[in-house]
Structure formats: structure tokens, C-alpha cells
Motif scaffolding. Sequence first.
Motif, PDB file in Angstrom:
ATOM      1  N   UNK A  86     -17.105  20.016  64.341  1.00  0.00           N
ATOM      2  CA  UNK A  86     -17.593  20.822  65.452  1.00  0.00           C
ATOM      3  C   UNK A  86     -18.423  19.943  66.379  1.00  0.00           C
ATOM      4  N   UNK A  87     -18.226  20.125  67.683  1.00  0.00           N
ATOM      5  CA  UNK A  87     -18.980  19.389  68.699  1.00  0.00           C
ATOM      6  C   UNK A  87     -19.839  20.387  69.470  1.00  0.00           C
ATOM      7  N   UNK A  88     -21.144  20.162  69.473  1.00  0.00           N
ATOM      8  CA  UNK A  88     -22.084  21.016  70.199  1.00  0.00           C
ATOM      9  C   UNK A  88     -22.667  20.217  71.363  1.00  0.00           C
ATOM     10  N   UNK A  89     -22.645  20.802  72.554  1.00  0.00           N
ATOM     11  CA  UNK A  89     -23.071  20.081  73.760  1.00  0.00           C
ATOM     12  C   UNK A  89     -24.182  20.816  74.494  1.00  0.00           C
ATOM     13  N   UNK A  90     -25.041  20.008  75.115  1.00  0.00           N
ATOM     14  CA  UNK A  90     -26.102  20.515  75.976  1.00  0.00           C
ATOM     15  C   UNK A  90     -25.948  19.831  77.330  1.00  0.00           C
ATOM     16  N   UNK A  91     -25.909  20.620  78.376  1.00  0.00           N
ATOM     17  CA  UNK A  91     -25.806  20.058  79.720  1.00  0.00           C
ATOM     18  C   UNK A  91     -27.186  19.690  80.246  1.00  0.00           C
ATOM     19  N   UNK A  92     -27.267  18.531  80.887  1.00  0.00           N
ATOM     20  CA  UNK A  92     -28.536  18.098  81.473  1.00  0.00           C
ATOM     21  C   UNK A  92     -28.863  18.982  82.679  1.00  0.00           C
ATOM     22  N   UNK A  93     -30.094  19.404  82.743  1.00  0.00           N
ATOM     23  CA  UNK A  93     -30.527  20.269  83.862  1.00  0.00           C
ATOM     24  C   UNK A  93     -31.062  19.433  85.016  1.00  0.00           C
ATOM     25  N   UNK A  94     -30.641  19.835  86.206  1.00  0.00           N
ATOM     26  CA  UNK A  94     -31.169  19.175  87.403  1.00  0.00           C
ATOM     27  C   UNK A  94     -30.533  17.882  87.751  1.00  0.00           C
ATOM     28  N   UNK A 119     -30.553  17.870  55.578  1.00  0.00           N
ATOM     29  CA  UNK A 119     -30.135  18.429  56.866  1.00  0.00           C
ATOM     30  C   UNK A 119     -31.339  18.839  57.704  1.00  0.00           C
ATOM     31  N   UNK A 120     -32.347  19.408  57.065  1.00  0.00           N
ATOM     32  CA  UNK A 120     -33.542  19.825  57.794  1.00  0.00           C
ATOM     33  C   UNK A 120     -34.282  18.612  58.362  1.00  0.00           C
ATOM     34  N   UNK A 121     -34.366  17.534  57.588  1.00  0.00           N
ATOM     35  CA  UNK A 121     -35.048  16.326  58.052  1.00  0.00           C
ATOM     36  C   UNK A 121     -34.323  15.707  59.238  1.00  0.00           C
ATOM     37  N   UNK A 122     -32.991  15.601  59.132  1.00  0.00           N
ATOM     38  CA  UNK A 122     -32.197  15.020  60.223  1.00  0.00           C
ATOM     39  C   UNK A 122     -32.259  15.906  61.464  1.00  0.00           C
ATOM     40  N   UNK A 123     -32.225  17.210  61.257  1.00  0.00           N
ATOM     41  CA  UNK A 123     -32.313  18.138  62.387  1.00  0.00           C
ATOM     42  C   UNK A 123     -33.612  17.943  63.161  1.00  0.00           C
ATOM     43  N   UNK A 124     -34.726  17.898  62.437  1.00  0.00           N
ATOM     44  CA  UNK A 124     -36.026  17.744  63.089  1.00  0.00           C
ATOM     45  C   UNK A 124     -36.093  16.452  63.896  1.00  0.00           C
ATOM     46  N   UNK A 125     -35.464  15.398  63.380  1.00  0.00           N
ATOM     47  CA  UNK A 125     -35.476  14.115  64.074  1.00  0.00           C
ATOM     48  C   UNK A 125     -34.603  14.152  65.323  1.00  0.00           C
ATOM     49  N   UNK A 126     -33.350  14.593  65.170  1.00  0.00           N
ATOM     50  CA  UNK A 126     -32.418  14.559  66.293  1.00  0.00           C
ATOM     51  C   UNK A 126     -32.805  15.536  67.400  1.00  0.00           C
ATOM     52  N   UNK A 127     -33.409  16.654  67.049  1.00  0.00           N
ATOM     53  CA  UNK A 127     -33.806  17.621  68.073  1.00  0.00           C
ATOM     54  C   UNK A 127     -34.809  17.025  69.051  1.00  0.00           C
ATOM     55  N   UNK A 128     -35.575  16.016  68.595  1.00  0.00           N
ATOM     56  CA  UNK A 128     -36.573  15.388  69.459  1.00  0.00           C
ATOM     57  C   UNK A 128     -35.944  14.560  70.573  1.00  0.00           C
ATOM     58  N   UNK A 129     -34.631  14.366  70.513  1.00  0.00           N
ATOM     59  CA  UNK A 129     -33.967  13.632  71.594  1.00  0.00           C
ATOM     60  C   UNK A 129     -33.762  14.505  72.819  1.00  0.00           C
ATOM     61  N   UNK A 130     -33.953  15.825  72.679  1.00  0.00           N
ATOM     62  CA  UNK A 130     -33.619  16.779  73.734  1.00  0.00           C
ATOM     63  C   UNK A 130     -34.870  17.387  74.362  1.00  0.00           C
ATOM     64  N   UNK A 131     -34.753  17.907  75.568  1.00  0.00           N
ATOM     65  CA  UNK A 131     -35.920  18.447  76.279  1.00  0.00           C
ATOM     66  C   UNK A 131     -36.558  19.645  75.588  1.00  0.00           C
ATOM     67  N   UNK A 132     -35.772  20.482  74.894  1.00  0.00           N
ATOM     68  CA  UNK A 132     -36.314  21.653  74.213  1.00  0.00           C
ATOM     69  C   UNK A 132     -35.998  21.530  72.720  1.00  0.00           C
ATOM     70  N   UNK A 133     -36.764  20.738  71.992  1.00  0.00           N
ATOM     71  CA  UNK A 133     -36.419  20.410  70.604  1.00  0.00           C
ATOM     72  C   UNK A 133     -36.266  21.611  69.675  1.00  0.00           C
ATOM     73  N   UNK A 134     -37.217  22.556  69.740  1.00  0.00           N
ATOM     74  CA  UNK A 134     -37.151  23.676  68.794  1.00  0.00           C
ATOM     75  C   UNK A 134     -35.941  24.564  69.058  1.00  0.00           C
ATOM     76  N   UNK A 135     -35.535  24.673  70.324  1.00  0.00           N
ATOM     77  CA  UNK A 135     -34.349  25.462  70.669  1.00  0.00           C
ATOM     78  C   UNK A 135     -33.091  24.814  70.104  1.00  0.00           C
ATOM     79  N   UNK A 136     -32.966  23.503  70.271  1.00  0.00           N
ATOM     80  CA  UNK A 136     -31.812  22.765  69.760  1.00  0.00           C
ATOM     81  C   UNK A 136     -31.795  22.777  68.237  1.00  0.00           C
TER      82      UNK A 136
END
Length: 297
Positions: A289-297, A158-175
Motif C-alpha cells: 500500500x502507498x499512502x501519499x500526502x500532498x504538499x500544501x502551498x 511499528x509504533x517506534x517507526x511510526x513516531x519517527x517517520x511522522x516527524x518528517x511531515x508538517x502534521x506529525x500526529x495526524x500522519x
Amino acid sequence: MSHRLLLVDDEPFNLELMTELLEAAGYETVCAESGEQAWDILQRQGSSLSTVLLDKMMPGLNGFDVLKRIKNTPELNFLPVIMQTAINSPASVQEGMEAGAFYYLTKPFSRDMLLAVVKAAHSHWDRHQAFRELAKQHLDALAQLQQAEFRLRTLKEAQTVTALLARTCPQPEKVATGLFELMVNAVEHGNLGISYEEKTRLQADGDWESELERRQRDPILGQREVSIRFLREPDGFSFTIQDMGEGFDWQQYEDCPAASLMASHGRGILIARKLSFDQVEYQGKGNCVVARIQRQG
């Protein structure tokens, strides 16, 4: 790794007692006798701290004032804050939650409770720092990823997959922080069937890690998988996490129970909702569970 804690209380005796207990447990401490002094330390030394123990009631700049400043400062807003209060009421705890506190101690508290909650706090901070470092790795191609699906069984996976998928988002460590918490819930409580009450008891008895390993070796429970699907959408990103467990009564967690802020675990959903995602929605019987992030701007 040594953890440096900021202790804030206008009563010198309380500071002396906490300092003695925490330093005996191997922590480094720095003390402040007022909200003003605490804020000055946070501005100058915030990057060296891993947890703040903050008294609620102080003259001048009180605990809530300091807490709000921490949560409104980007460099500090992931710093875990343990609020201390002599008022043991749901309304007081709820007020702290809304201000951004994720840990609560009611005075007088025992040595064991203090150490358990501080350990939970700095563990949360350690995970955030680890994901922050992983996010610095050169994986820029993931910013172009449109969709993906992974299956996993263990917390290490889970930690490995998390680190990878978080890089798809603008604020990886937050996600990453919230995403990992949701995956931990799916593995521990979903697939392995460990209830909140069981985890509390196992942690208190010192049997938590051995029981987790035992269940992961179980020929049935240990083979259950968690699926996580990532989708880049026109207005943002979504992560769908599904386990193979029996589900849970997710409706009661729509608003986080105040009691969960006074325990050493059980804040995963709250962390995901408050710190990482714009929306966290449980579906069906609670094992999706579905977790969503809205695109800014």
C-alpha cells in the motif's frame, strides 16, 4: 488513565442507562440532552474528552449537525464520535461515515457491544494522544530526511517507526495515526495471517492478545517482516508499506463497507484515508500500500 465521555441524547432514560453502564465500567461521563448543550460542552471542555456518543435524531441541532461542527474544528476533529441511531440501514451508516463518524451503534444495543465500541474509540484516541506527545520531541533534523527504509516484525516496532517517520511531515500526529493503522494491518492481517472474521471471534472470546503473541512466536509467521519506505517528493511525501502475506481483495475497500462502522475493529483503512492521507492506494495482490500526502502551498 481515566477516560471522560460525552453522552448526547434527548431521551433522559437513554442517558441514564448509558451513564450507569459506562460508569460501572470505570468511565467518567458528562451528559447533554440536546445538540446545542453538547456543542457548548465541546467548546468549553473538548480537550478533556476522549469519546463522544452522539444521538443522530434530535430536535434543533441534530447529531449530524454536531458531528460536522466537530470535524470542522481543528482542536476536535480527531475526537472519535460514536453515532447512535434506531435506523439500521446502509444508507444511514454511509451518511454518518461521510459526515465523519467512525463508530456506529444501532439502538437497542447490548452492554457488551457498547463497551466494545467505546473501548475501540478511546484506544484510537489514546494512540493519537501518544503520537501527539512523541511529535513534540526535538527531532527537527527529520524534517530534512529525503528517503529511508525500515523493516519490522512487531506492533511495538511499528509504533517506534511510526513516531519517527511522522516527524518528517508538517502534521506529525495526524500522519502517525493513519500510518500506524496501515502497519497494524500489515503485521496482523498480512504477515500473521489473521483474518477480519478471526479477529472478531478472538476479541469476543477474550483470546485476541494471546493468539497474537502465539503467532509472533511461530517459527515461520513470526519471522515475516514488514518493510516501510519513506520518500520526500517534489509535491509531497509517500510511504510504501509492504508485508509478506498472501494479500487480500483490496478492491472491496475502495469505498469502506458500511458494516465496518458497526464493529469494534476494521476501520484502519478508513482512518488512514479520511484522517491522515490525501491518497491511499493498494497495489498488486493487496500486500503493498502507498499512502501519499500532498504538499500544501
